[in-house]
Write an enzyme that holds these catalytic residues in place. Structure first.
Site, short mmCIF file in Angstrom:
data_model
loop_
_atom_site.label_atom_id
_atom_site.label_comp_id
_atom_site.label_asym_id
_atom_site.label_seq_id
_atom_site.Cartn_x
_atom_site.Cartn_y
_atom_site.Cartn_z
N THR A 76 -2.04 8.29 2.14
CA THR A 76 -1.89 6.86 2.42
C THR A 76 -2.72 6.52 3.66
OG1 THR A 76 -0.02 7.09 3.94
CG2 THR A 76 0.50 7.01 1.57
N LYS A 105 12.61 8.09 13.54
CA LYS A 105 13.03 8.65 12.25
C LYS A 105 14.32 9.46 12.40
CE LYS A 105 9.66 7.06 9.70
NZ LYS A 105 9.91 6.01 8.69
N TYR A 124 7.69 8.27 17.22
CA TYR A 124 7.85 8.19 15.77
C TYR A 124 8.98 9.11 15.31
CZ TYR A 124 6.62 8.84 10.82
OH TYR A 124 6.64 8.93 9.44
N SER A 159 10.87 10.76 7.10
CA SER A 159 9.73 11.67 7.21
C SER A 159 10.27 13.05 7.52
CB SER A 159 8.80 11.19 8.34
OG SER A 159 7.86 12.20 8.68
N SER A 217 0.84 -1.20 0.00
CA SER A 217 0.00 0.00 0.00
C SER A 217 0.88 1.25 0.00
CB SER A 217 -0.93 0.02 1.23
OG SER A 217 -0.17 0.12 2.42
#
Length: 239
Positions: A189, A156, A152, A139, A15
């Site tokens: 997404t 990253k 998160y 990101s 995906s």
């Protein structure tokens, strides 16, 4: 870097950006190693592509179980003894305040977003062709932290530190393996739907920023262009 007829490994290819990259790479007659938990979705994508089935190796695997990756790598090299491009795309984000995020949730985020790409890279480096490429989908949060993204953003940020260092080491060893770090902004997404709350449960919401985000196919084209031009880092974001 010429990418025609290369062997390309993509994680999280069922995906989003991973799926879009798979579709774009088919224009270059590549062969694919696809790692994802969603085997049925991958098979569906393959059928829709009308692409030679012998060019695919599908490996259903939960990358949070990264310590089991040596077994997966053995399956890979049986079929493809050499790999040209590795794209670390699988990942999970977060929607919770730092004070409300359990350590178990942080560990799950780091397992998928940091430890799995690091370990998979270590295992596959001896089997990479030169010139080759390792692309890491980071990101904008890998450059700048923001509320509700503490773990998160930390994962990253860690990716940048590790793969910037790896790039320098490969250069020092005269290895012709490029390392590209991609920093997308909002992309359309399921990332916010699959995001984790503090207790580890799914967020199950499509955030407004994601709804207004860039199309995955547009981002995929930018990434492939960066690979071809041997870029070290790109930011792909809207206004």
């Amino acid at each position: 870097m010429v990418i025609d007829n290369k062997v390309v490994l993509i994680t999280g290819a069922s995906s989003g950006i991973g799926e879009a990259l798979l579709k774009e790479f088919t224009n270059y007659r590549c062969s694919f190693i696809l790692i994802s938990r969603n085997q049925e979705k991958l098979k569906q994508i393959m059928q829709e592509l009308n692409y030679p089935q012998e060019k695919f190796l599908i490996l259903p695997f939960d990358l949070t179980q990264y310590k089991d990756l040596p077994t997966v790598v053995q399956e890979i090299i049986k079929r493809f003894p050499k790999i040209d491009i590795i794209i670390h795309n699988a990942g999970v984000t977060q929607r919770s305040f730092a004070k409300e995020t359990t350590i178990q949730t942080t560990e799950k985020i780091f397992a998928l977003d940091f430890f799995s790409p690091v370990y998979l890279t270590q295992l596959l480096l001896p089997y990479m062709n030169e010139p080759g490429n390792i692309t890491v989908i980071s990101s904008v949060a890998g450059k700048l932290g923001s509320p509700l993204r503490s773990s998160y953003a930390a994962a990253k940020h860690a990716l940048h530190g590790y793969f910037d260092s790896l790039r320098a080491e490969l250069h020092k060893e005269n290895k012709k393996i490029q390392v590209l770090i991609v920093c997308p902004g909002f992309v359309k997404t399921n990332i916010s739907i699959n995001a984790l709350r503090g207790d580890g449960s799914p967020h199950n919401k499509l955030d407004e920023g994601i709804q207004r985000g860039l199309e995955p196919r547009y981002v995929a084209k930018k990434i492939i262009n960066a690979i071809q031009n041997e870029k070290e880092e790109i930011v792909v974001a809207g206004l």
